[in-house]
Design a protein around this motif. Sequence first.
Motif, PDB file in Angstrom:
ATOM      1  N   ALA A   1      -9.631  -3.218  -2.388  1.00 54.93           N
ATOM      2  CA  ALA A   1     -10.595  -2.784  -3.385  1.00 54.93           C
ATOM      3  C   ALA A   1     -10.056  -1.572  -4.132  1.00 54.93           C
ATOM      4  N   ALA A   2     -10.622  -1.320  -5.308  1.00 55.90           N
ATOM      5  CA  ALA A   2     -10.167  -0.233  -6.159  1.00 55.90           C
ATOM      6  C   ALA A   2     -11.320   0.712  -6.488  1.00 55.90           C
ATOM      7  N   GLU A   3     -11.041   2.001  -6.390  1.00 54.11           N
ATOM      8  CA  GLU A   3     -12.022   3.053  -6.686  1.00 54.11           C
ATOM      9  C   GLU A   3     -11.475   3.928  -7.804  1.00 54.11           C
ATOM     10  N   TRP A   4     -12.233   4.061  -8.919  1.00 49.13           N
ATOM     11  CA  TRP A   4     -11.777   4.944  -9.983  1.00 49.13           C
ATOM     12  C   TRP A   4     -11.857   6.379  -9.495  1.00 49.13           C
ATOM     13  N   ARG A   5     -10.691   7.003  -9.402  1.00 47.49           N
ATOM     14  CA  ARG A   5     -10.644   8.355  -8.846  1.00 47.49           C
ATOM     15  C   ARG A   5      -9.297   8.949  -9.203  1.00 47.49           C
ATOM     16  N   ILE A   6      -9.286  10.090  -9.852  1.00 51.52           N
ATOM     17  CA  ILE A   6      -8.016  10.672 -10.312  1.00 51.52           C
ATOM     18  C   ILE A   6      -7.186  11.187  -9.147  1.00 51.52           C
ATOM     19  N   THR A   7      -7.839  11.826  -8.182  1.00 53.20           N
ATOM     20  CA  THR A   7      -7.100  12.332  -7.012  1.00 53.20           C
ATOM     21  C   THR A   7      -7.859  11.975  -5.746  1.00 53.20           C
ATOM     22  N   GLY A   8      -7.137  11.873  -4.669  1.00 48.88           N
ATOM     23  CA  GLY A   8      -7.745  11.612  -3.376  1.00 48.88           C
ATOM     24  C   GLY A   8      -8.291  10.208  -3.234  1.00 48.88           C
ATOM     25  N   CYS A   9      -8.880   9.923  -2.087  1.00 51.15           N
ATOM     26  CA  CYS A   9      -9.591   8.670  -1.875  1.00 51.15           C
ATOM     27  C   CYS A   9     -10.573   8.885  -0.733  1.00 51.15           C
ATOM     28  N   THR A  10     -11.618   8.078  -0.714  1.00 54.61           N
ATOM     29  CA  THR A  10     -12.663   8.275   0.285  1.00 54.61           C
ATOM     30  C   THR A  10     -12.610   7.236   1.397  1.00 54.61           C
ATOM     31  N   GLY A  11     -12.167   6.039   1.077  1.00 53.86           N
ATOM     32  CA  GLY A  11     -12.169   4.968   2.059  1.00 53.86           C
ATOM     33  C   GLY A  11     -13.527   4.379   2.347  1.00 53.86           C
ATOM     34  N   LYS A  12     -14.537   4.782   1.593  1.00 55.19           N
ATOM     35  CA  LYS A  12     -15.900   4.290   1.842  1.00 55.19           C
ATOM     36  C   LYS A  12     -16.162   3.041   1.003  1.00 55.19           C
ATOM     37  N   PRO A  13     -16.560   1.947   1.643  1.00 49.88           N
ATOM     38  CA  PRO A  13     -16.754   0.696   0.887  1.00 49.88           C
ATOM     39  C   PRO A  13     -17.693   0.834  -0.306  1.00 49.88           C
ATOM     40  N   TYR A  14     -18.717   1.685  -0.203  1.00 43.88           N
ATOM     41  CA  TYR A  14     -19.686   1.775  -1.296  1.00 43.88           C
ATOM     42  C   TYR A  14     -19.137   2.514  -2.520  1.00 43.88           C
ATOM     43  N   GLU A  15     -17.963   3.117  -2.394  1.00 43.53           N
ATOM     44  CA  GLU A  15     -17.358   3.850  -3.509  1.00 43.53           C
ATOM     45  C   GLU A  15     -16.497   2.956  -4.401  1.00 43.53           C
ATOM     46  N   TYR A  16     -16.167   1.768  -3.945  1.00 44.26           N
ATOM     47  CA  TYR A  16     -15.236   0.946  -4.698  1.00 44.26           C
ATOM     48  C   TYR A  16     -15.884   0.302  -5.916  1.00 44.26           C
ATOM     49  N   ASN A  17     -15.110   0.236  -6.999  1.00 42.75           N
ATOM     50  CA  ASN A  17     -15.586  -0.372  -8.243  1.00 42.75           C
ATOM     51  C   ASN A  17     -15.253  -1.865  -8.320  1.00 42.75           C
ATOM     52  N   TYR A  18     -14.111  -2.235  -7.758  1.00 43.31           N
ATOM     53  CA  TYR A  18     -13.663  -3.616  -7.838  1.00 43.31           C
ATOM     54  C   TYR A  18     -13.218  -4.087  -6.453  1.00 43.31           C
ATOM     55  N   TRP A  19     -13.459  -5.362  -6.192  1.00 46.27           N
ATOM     56  CA  TRP A  19     -13.073  -5.971  -4.920  1.00 46.27           C
ATOM     57  C   TRP A  19     -12.247  -7.220  -5.160  1.00 46.27           C
ATOM     58  N   GLY A  20     -11.310  -7.456  -4.246  1.00 48.13           N
ATOM     59  CA  GLY A  20     -10.592  -8.710  -4.257  1.00 48.13           C
ATOM     60  C   GLY A  20     -11.172  -9.675  -3.241  1.00 48.13           C
ATOM     61  N   GLN A  21     -10.589 -10.836  -3.164  1.00 52.34           N
ATOM     62  CA  GLN A  21     -11.022 -11.784  -2.142  1.00 52.34           C
ATOM     63  C   GLN A  21     -10.407 -11.349  -0.824  1.00 52.34           C
ATOM     64  N   GLY A  22     -10.881 -11.818   0.276  1.00 57.40           N
ATOM     65  CA  GLY A  22     -10.370 -11.386   1.563  1.00 57.40           C
ATOM     66  C   GLY A  22      -9.209 -12.223   2.059  1.00 57.40           C
ATOM     67  N   THR A  23      -8.522 -11.669   3.039  1.00 54.01           N
ATOM     68  CA  THR A  23      -7.496 -12.402   3.760  1.00 54.01           C
ATOM     69  C   THR A  23      -7.789 -12.243   5.247  1.00 54.01           C
ATOM     70  N   LEU A  24      -7.755 -13.352   5.974  1.00 50.41           N
ATOM     71  CA  LEU A  24      -8.170 -13.350   7.372  1.00 50.41           C
ATOM     72  C   LEU A  24      -7.027 -12.934   8.284  1.00 50.41           C
ATOM     73  N   VAL A  25      -7.304 -11.973   9.140  1.00 52.51           N
ATOM     74  CA  VAL A  25      -6.368 -11.550  10.184  1.00 52.51           C
ATOM     75  C   VAL A  25      -6.993 -11.899  11.524  1.00 52.51           C
ATOM     76  N   THR A  26      -6.276 -12.685  12.308  1.00 51.70           N
ATOM     77  CA  THR A  26      -6.739 -13.075  13.635  1.00 51.70           C
ATOM     78  C   THR A  26      -5.714 -12.628  14.662  1.00 51.70           C
ATOM     79  N   VAL A  27      -6.164 -11.808  15.592  1.00 51.08           N
ATOM     80  CA  VAL A  27      -5.288 -11.308  16.652  1.00 51.08           C
ATOM     81  C   VAL A  27      -5.751 -11.933  17.964  1.00 51.08           C
ATOM     82  N   SER A  28      -4.941 -12.836  18.460  1.00 47.47           N
ATOM     83  CA  SER A  28      -5.338 -13.590  19.639  1.00 47.47           C
ATOM     84  C   SER A  28      -4.105 -14.166  20.320  1.00 47.47           C
ATOM     85  N   SER A  29      -4.205 -14.285  21.644  1.00 51.65           N
ATOM     86  CA  SER A  29      -3.118 -14.908  22.385  1.00 51.65           C
ATOM     87  C   SER A  29      -3.411 -16.388  22.597  1.00 51.65           C
TER      88      SER A  29
END
Length: 125
Positions: free
Chosen positions: A97-125
């Motif tokens: 996702a992308a957040e319009w921000r000149i400096t820094g970043c928050t990492g908070k999902p509600y701050e993002y302006n644009y989202w991409g589609q997801g990619t699935l990560v499965t960790v399993s034996s």
Amino acid sequence: DVQLQASGGGLVQPGGSLRLSCAASGFIFDDYAIGWSRQAPGKGREGVSCISGRDGTTYYVDSVKGRFTISRDNAKNTVYLQMNSLKPEDTAVYYCAAEWRITGCTGKPYEYNYWGQGTLVTVSS
């Protein structure tokens, strides 16, 4: 049109590694912090990591510190998430996702302006 294309997910054994990529287009890449959030089955979306557009600031949620590394190549409009020492609890759909921000970043999902589609990560034996 704004596009964020995530790729690189898959099935990996515990302790393994994956590298996710997020290719962006349709906006001024340097003006946006780019981050990764994830959503596990039955859980809410969690901010995992982000990197600022210009000043190199990064953020990691505590559960991935020391195992995940985020980086960006502004010439290629791409952000990477290197994930090492993967654990079953890392299993989730990962979204960039992308957040319009000149400096820094928050990492908070509600701050993002644009989202991409997801990619699935499965960790399993």
